[in-house]
Scaffold this motif. Structure first.
Motif, short mmCIF file in Angstrom:
data_model
loop_
_atom_site.label_atom_id
_atom_site.label_comp_id
_atom_site.label_asym_id
_atom_site.label_seq_id
_atom_site.Cartn_x
_atom_site.Cartn_y
_atom_site.Cartn_z
N ARG A 146 0.33 -0.80 0.52
CA ARG A 146 0.13 -0.13 -0.29
C ARG A 146 0.76 0.87 -0.15
NH1 ARG A 146 -4.57 0.79 -1.38
NH2 ARG A 146 -5.70 -0.77 -0.80
N GLU A 147 1.42 1.36 0.68
CA GLU A 147 2.95 1.92 0.91
C GLU A 147 3.45 2.47 -0.72
OE1 GLU A 147 3.67 2.00 5.73
OE2 GLU A 147 5.05 1.33 3.80
N LEU A 148 3.87 1.73 -1.06
CA LEU A 148 4.79 1.42 -2.17
C LEU A 148 3.19 2.55 -3.02
CD1 LEU A 148 6.34 -2.08 -2.54
CD2 LEU A 148 6.93 0.83 -2.53
N GLU A 149 2.30 1.90 -3.18
CA GLU A 149 1.26 2.26 -4.42
C GLU A 149 1.41 3.71 -4.22
OE1 GLU A 149 -2.79 0.47 -3.53
OE2 GLU A 149 -2.02 -1.53 -4.96
N ILE A 150 1.13 4.02 -2.88
CA ILE A 150 1.07 6.03 -2.76
C ILE A 150 2.19 6.31 -2.92
CG2 ILE A 150 0.74 7.50 -1.32
CD1 ILE A 150 -0.92 5.17 0.89
N LEU A 151 3.00 5.85 -3.02
CA LEU A 151 4.57 6.39 -3.82
C LEU A 151 4.33 6.55 -5.55
CD1 LEU A 151 7.58 4.98 -0.68
CD2 LEU A 151 6.20 7.49 -1.26
N MET A 152 3.58 5.62 -5.45
CA MET A 152 4.50 5.68 -7.15
C MET A 152 3.29 6.32 -8.00
SD MET A 152 4.28 1.29 -7.69
CE MET A 152 3.96 1.93 -10.34
N PHE A 153 1.95 7.00 -6.97
CA PHE A 153 0.99 7.79 -7.04
C PHE A 153 1.46 9.25 -7.04
CE2 PHE A 153 -2.60 10.68 -5.82
CZ PHE A 153 -3.76 9.86 -7.21
N LEU A 154 2.21 9.33 -5.70
CA LEU A 154 2.68 10.49 -5.84
C LEU A 154 3.90 11.02 -7.19
CD1 LEU A 154 4.35 12.84 -4.26
CD2 LEU A 154 6.10 11.04 -3.32
N SER A 155 4.66 9.85 -7.71
CA SER A 155 5.29 10.14 -8.62
C SER A 155 4.45 10.22 -9.62
CB SER A 155 6.70 8.67 -8.52
OG SER A 155 7.16 8.42 -7.83
N ALA A 156 3.53 9.96 -10.41
CA ALA A 156 3.02 10.02 -11.30
C ALA A 156 2.27 11.50 -11.67
CB ALA A 156 1.87 8.97 -10.92
N ILE A 157 1.59 12.29 -10.03
CA ILE A 157 1.34 13.17 -9.98
C ILE A 157 2.88 14.57 -9.75
CG2 ILE A 157 0.16 15.19 -7.56
CD1 ILE A 157 -1.95 13.19 -9.33
N VAL A 158 3.38 14.24 -9.19
CA VAL A 158 4.40 15.48 -9.37
C VAL A 158 5.47 15.84 -11.13
CG1 VAL A 158 6.92 16.20 -9.18
CG2 VAL A 158 5.06 14.69 -7.51
N MET A 159 5.31 13.97 -11.35
CA MET A 159 5.72 14.56 -13.05
C MET A 159 4.23 15.57 -13.89
SD MET A 159 6.68 10.35 -13.30
CE MET A 159 6.98 10.79 -15.80
N MET A 160 3.25 15.08 -13.49
CA MET A 160 2.23 15.84 -14.10
C MET A 160 2.87 16.99 -14.26
SD MET A 160 -1.20 12.99 -13.70
CE MET A 160 -2.28 14.15 -14.76
N LYS A 161 2.38 17.18 -12.93
CA LYS A 161 2.71 19.07 -12.11
C LYS A 161 3.42 19.51 -13.00
CE LYS A 161 0.40 20.88 -10.10
NZ LYS A 161 -1.15 21.89 -9.93
N ASN A 162 5.22 18.96 -13.25
CA ASN A 162 5.90 19.72 -13.22
C ASN A 162 5.74 19.70 -15.43
OD1 ASN A 162 6.95 19.57 -10.83
ND2 ASN A 162 8.24 17.99 -11.02
N ARG A 163 5.15 19.09 -16.06
CA ARG A 163 4.96 18.84 -17.03
C ARG A 163 4.71 20.06 -17.34
NH1 ARG A 163 1.28 15.54 -19.79
NH2 ARG A 163 1.80 16.09 -22.21
N ARG A 164 3.92 21.01 -16.84
CA ARG A 164 4.12 22.57 -16.68
C ARG A 164 4.85 23.65 -16.00
NH1 ARG A 164 -2.24 23.76 -16.29
NH2 ARG A 164 -1.57 25.76 -17.36
N ALA A 165 5.46 22.79 -15.60
CA ALA A 165 6.28 23.56 -14.87
C ALA A 165 7.53 24.74 -15.17
CB ALA A 165 7.32 23.56 -13.46
#
Length: 305
Positions: free
Chosen positions: A64-83
């Motif tokens: 479950r912790e790995l899922e949360i960390l993977m989801f975090l990575s996906a969110i950061v990558m999506m947000k940083n596309r517009r950074a």
């Protein structure tokens, strides 16, 4: 090839990253970002933590912790596309890492979750992101000087940023706007800023909302002859900003800076030096980073805050 490019980019920005590490905001943010990793892996502490792993190893991440960390990575990558800037990339990483850590700590132990959340609240209230203090040719307005300056000389074109210190987008945009002022400032093309988070009347007069929901911060307005002729981002009928990327290329293209600069340089010969010197004397401390005969290089400004 992508790996080599990433390494080269990191090495290029390494001096800037080193300077960040010396600032309390980034130091604290870094340790808060890795807090859960440290707790989960710390010898002598991790053995007493709960875990959903089948092997019972409480010193490693469960599924479950790995899922949360993977989801975090996906969110950061999506947000940083517009950074745009490196500060925005790092800021997104810090922000969403803290959110993920809150979830992870609450899932691990409610007491740890409450403690970490309290630390996050204390951090937000006491530690602010560093404000850009680099070289620039920008005049800082207040609620009394902005109208007077925009109407002073109809031959001068003004590009004014409406910002608020609490806005992370405005803080990230500050070095970009400063760099543009260094490249394009001249007698007929001037750059200005006004803190509408501090001067609420200005935001109402010029129709720039300070609400985070409107997403109008920062806003760039182009004034010619004392009148607004262009603004970015544009605002729809519902008062919400139309999505627009604040990078240097977009600003140069949308505001025709190259063409404006070539036309405005001609005013250098028509504007009398005496008029300029007298107006600077009247402006006093409010005039920041003007070119002078004795100093050709920009210096750090004292913001009108």
């Amino acid at each position: 090839m992508g790996l080599i490019t990433g390494v080269c980019t990191f090495l290029y920005h390494l001096p800037q990253i080193y300077k960040w590490l010396l600032k309390p905001y980034y130091i604290v943010s870094f340790f808060m970002t890795i807090a859960f990793l440290v707790v989960r892996k710390a010898p002598g502490l991790c053995e007493h933590l709960s875990s959903d792993r089948e092997d019972g190893n409480s010193c490693d991440f469960d599924w479950r912790e790995l899922e949360i960390l993977m989801f975090l990575s996906a969110i950061v990558m999506m947000k940083n596309r517009r950074a745009i800037t490196l500060e925005q990339h790092i800021g997104n990483l810090f922000l969403f890492s803290k959110v993920a850590n809150v979830i992870l700590f609450f899932r691990l132990d409610v007491r740890l979750g409450i403690l970490y959340l309290a630390l996050c609240v204390a951090f937000v209230m006491t530690c602010k992101a560093p404000i850009y203090m680099g070289p620039e040719y920008i005049k800082y307005f207040n609620d009394k000087t902005i109208d007077e300056e925009l109407q002073r000389d109809g031959r001068v074109t003004w590009i004014v940023e409406f910002y608020a210190n609490w806005s992370s987008d405005c803080q990230s945009f500050a070095p970009i706007f400063a760099d543009l002022s260094l490249k394009y400032n001249c007698a007929g093309l001037r750059f200005g800023k006004v803190d509408i988070g501090r001067y609420g009347e200005v935001s109402q007069r010029y129709g720039v909302s300070t609400s985070p929901l409107s997403k109008q911060l920062p806003s760039l307005l182009l004034f010619q002859g004392g009148r607004e002729v262009l603004r970015r981002p544009m605002v729809d009928k519902k008062g919400r900003a139309v999505s627009w990327t604040f990078n240097e290329e977009n600003i140069i293209r949308e505001f025709n800076l190259n063409e404006l600069f070539q036309k405005s340089k001609k005013l250098n010969k028509t504007l009398a030096p005496k008029d300029e010197s007298s107006s600077r004397a009247q402006e006093g401390d409010e005039e920041l980073h003007e070119e002078s005969e004795e100093a050709k290089q920009p210096t750090e400004s004292k913001k009108d805050q």
